[in-house]
Design a protein around this motif. Structure first.
Motif, PDB file in Angstrom:
ATOM      1  N   ARG A   1    -100.362 -46.063  37.751  1.00  0.00           N
ATOM      2  CA  ARG A   1    -101.232 -47.123  37.203  1.00  0.00           C
ATOM      3  C   ARG A   1    -100.457 -48.396  36.887  1.00  0.00           C
ATOM      4  O   ARG A   1    -100.953 -49.503  37.097  1.00  0.00           O
TER       5      ARG A   1
ATOM      6  N   GLN B   1    -109.244 -50.496  38.348  1.00  0.00           N
ATOM      7  CA  GLN B   1    -110.233 -49.454  38.062  1.00  0.00           C
ATOM      8  C   GLN B   1    -110.945 -49.037  39.353  1.00  0.00           C
ATOM      9  O   GLN B   1    -111.121 -47.844  39.619  1.00  0.00           O
TER      10      GLN B   1
ATOM     11  N   LYS C   1    -109.993 -46.586  30.473  1.00  0.00           N
ATOM     12  CA  LYS C   1    -110.995 -46.609  31.561  1.00  0.00           C
ATOM     13  C   LYS C   1    -110.579 -45.666  32.676  1.00  0.00           C
ATOM     14  O   LYS C   1    -111.401 -44.935  33.219  1.00  0.00           O
TER      15      LYS C   1
ATOM     16  N   ARG D   1    -101.933 -57.844  38.880  1.00  0.00           N
ATOM     17  CA  ARG D   1    -101.706 -59.005  38.004  1.00  0.00           C
ATOM     18  C   ARG D   1    -100.996 -60.138  38.725  1.00  0.00           C
ATOM     19  O   ARG D   1    -101.308 -61.309  38.552  1.00  0.00           O
TER      20      ARG D   1
ATOM     21  N   ARG E   1    -106.728 -50.686  27.198  1.00  0.00           N
ATOM     22  CA  ARG E   1    -108.131 -50.611  27.595  1.00  0.00           C
ATOM     23  C   ARG E   1    -108.268 -50.066  29.016  1.00  0.00           C
ATOM     24  O   ARG E   1    -109.123 -49.228  29.300  1.00  0.00           O
ATOM     25  N   LEU E   2    -107.389 -50.532  29.891  1.00  0.00           N
ATOM     26  CA  LEU E   2    -107.408 -50.056  31.276  1.00  0.00           C
ATOM     27  C   LEU E   2    -107.022 -48.579  31.336  1.00  0.00           C
ATOM     28  O   LEU E   2    -107.617 -47.806  32.085  1.00  0.00           O
TER      29      LEU E   2
ATOM     30  N   ALA F   1     -99.782 -51.111  32.158  1.00  0.00           N
ATOM     31  CA  ALA F   1    -101.237 -51.247  32.112  1.00  0.00           C
ATOM     32  C   ALA F   1    -101.688 -51.315  30.652  1.00  0.00           C
ATOM     33  O   ALA F   1    -101.223 -50.530  29.824  1.00  0.00           O
TER      34      ALA F   1
ATOM     35  N   THR G   1    -108.586 -59.891  33.663  1.00  0.00           N
ATOM     36  CA  THR G   1    -109.883 -59.217  33.777  1.00  0.00           C
ATOM     37  C   THR G   1    -110.132 -58.777  35.208  1.00  0.00           C
ATOM     38  O   THR G   1    -110.547 -57.633  35.464  1.00  0.00           O
TER      39      THR G   1
ATOM     40  N   GLU H   1    -107.904 -55.913  36.058  1.00  0.00           N
ATOM     41  CA  GLU H   1    -108.391 -54.658  35.470  1.00  0.00           C
ATOM     42  C   GLU H   1    -109.502 -54.058  36.327  1.00  0.00           C
ATOM     43  O   GLU H   1    -109.500 -52.856  36.616  1.00  0.00           O
ATOM     44  N   ASP H   2    -110.430 -54.904  36.724  1.00  0.00           N
ATOM     45  CA  ASP H   2    -111.542 -54.436  37.563  1.00  0.00           C
ATOM     46  C   ASP H   2    -111.030 -53.843  38.868  1.00  0.00           C
ATOM     47  O   ASP H   2    -111.491 -52.790  39.320  1.00  0.00           O
TER      48      ASP H   2
ATOM     49  N   TRP I   1    -101.335 -51.927  38.446  1.00  0.00           N
ATOM     50  CA  TRP I   1    -101.673 -53.007  37.522  1.00  0.00           C
ATOM     51  C   TRP I   1    -100.765 -54.218  37.746  1.00  0.00           C
ATOM     52  O   TRP I   1    -101.229 -55.355  37.828  1.00  0.00           O
TER      53      TRP I   1
END
Lengths: 146, 159
Positions: B13, B35, A35, B21, A31-32, A28, B28, B31-32, B17
């Motif tokens: 994570r 999160q 967050k 991906r 930045r992630l 990861a 982007t 990532e959203d 991730w």
């Protein structure tokens, strides 16, 4: 032949799975990671955002409520003042009525005395147009010579 | 509970991730989605147990990715960037054409084949975990995986 092709297939699948297992797992990005680390802190206050419409209503309601309360107070004061005035008018009416009753009594006494005086010969009516008396409160204006 | 959540974040994570991906390609969007998945994990943390976290998290991640893919219009440009390869510090792995071909072939698979290959063959979760993450039965997982590998073979030929 069939066995050989089956074996080939199995071998191919094994090679594929080995190759897939070696595909690098992308870590990861920083930045992630930041967050994600901030989630507990941010989410603690997140409920406030859900209350935005309520806050808006409360913010609008407060001045409106104050306005209504002030208006009500003004109305109450005016009502009190009117009640006081009404009371004063009532009092004045009562006093006027009392005064009128005294005048009526005075008139009665005067008329009685005049009638007695006329009876006793102590007085006689005089016709004199040069002198004028008050027409009110007595209904009959007479001048008496005693 | 904060400490536990932080532990879960650190443990899972990278897998979340990586899955996002591969499914979405766009970093982007990925990532959203990751999160959002962890925010949901935070909201559910009280009801979560250690054994349930990984399959739950990856299932949510996958579902969020699929939702995003469904919403994505065909003409929307996807900011594709190279997976893993250049940024990955995991040394000792062969890069180059084979890697790129393999990644491309996996990404080209339809769902649920792509997810299954990623979860089972790339991230090495157990069959049971994969079944839980993809909400498929165990026999379905095995059958679809087999088909997925055949599709890859058709695409790749010889590795």
């Amino acid at each position: 032949m069939t066995e050989a092709s089956d074996e080939d297939e199995e071998q191919w699948e094994r090679d594929l799975r080995n190759a897939l297992a070696k595909l690098p797992l992308e870590p990861a990005p920083r930045r992630l990671r930041h967050k994600l680390a901030a989630i507990p802190r941010r989410q603690r206050w997140h409920w406030l955002a859900g209350w935005r419409p309520a806050w808006a209503v409360i913010l609008m309601a407060i001045p409106l409520t104050l306005l209504v309360v002030m208006q009500q107070q003004r109305l109450d004061q005016q009502e009190q003042a009117l009640a006081q005035q009404a009371q004063q008018i009532d009092d004045a009416r009562r006093e006027l009525a009392l005064a009128l009753s005294y005048l009526d009594k005075a008139n009665e006494i005067t008329e009685r005395k005049i009638a007695e005086a006329l009876e006793n010969g102590l007085a006689r009516p005089v016709q004199d147009n040069t002198r004028y008396g008050l027409e009110k409160p007595l209904e009959i204006t007479r001048e008496y010579q005693l | 509970m904060d400490k536990l959540f932080r532990q879960w974040t650190q443990d899972h994570r990278d897998q979340a991730w990586s899955l996002a991906r591969y499914l979405l390609r766009d970093p982007t969007d990925a990532e959203d989605v990751v999160q959002e998945a962890f925010i949901r994990l935070w909201e559910q943390r009280e009801a979560m147990s250690q054994s349930r976290v990984k399959p739950w998290l990856l299932r949510v991640t996958r579902n969020l990715c699929l939702d995003r893919l469904r919403r994505r219009r065909p003409e929307d440009p996807v900011q594709e960037s190279h997976l893993a390869g250049d940024n990955c510090p995991a040394a000792g792995l062969q890069r180059g054409e084979t890697l790129a071909r393999l990644q491309g072939a996996v990404q080209a698979l339809d769902e649920p084949f792509r997810s299954l290959v990623l979860l089972r063959d790339v991230q090495q979760h157990s069959y049971d975990e994969v079944a839980a993450m993809t909400e498929l039965t165990l026999p379905q997982v095995k059958t679809y995986l087999h088909r997925a590998r055949r599709k890859l073979r058709e695409q790749l030929g010889d590795l």
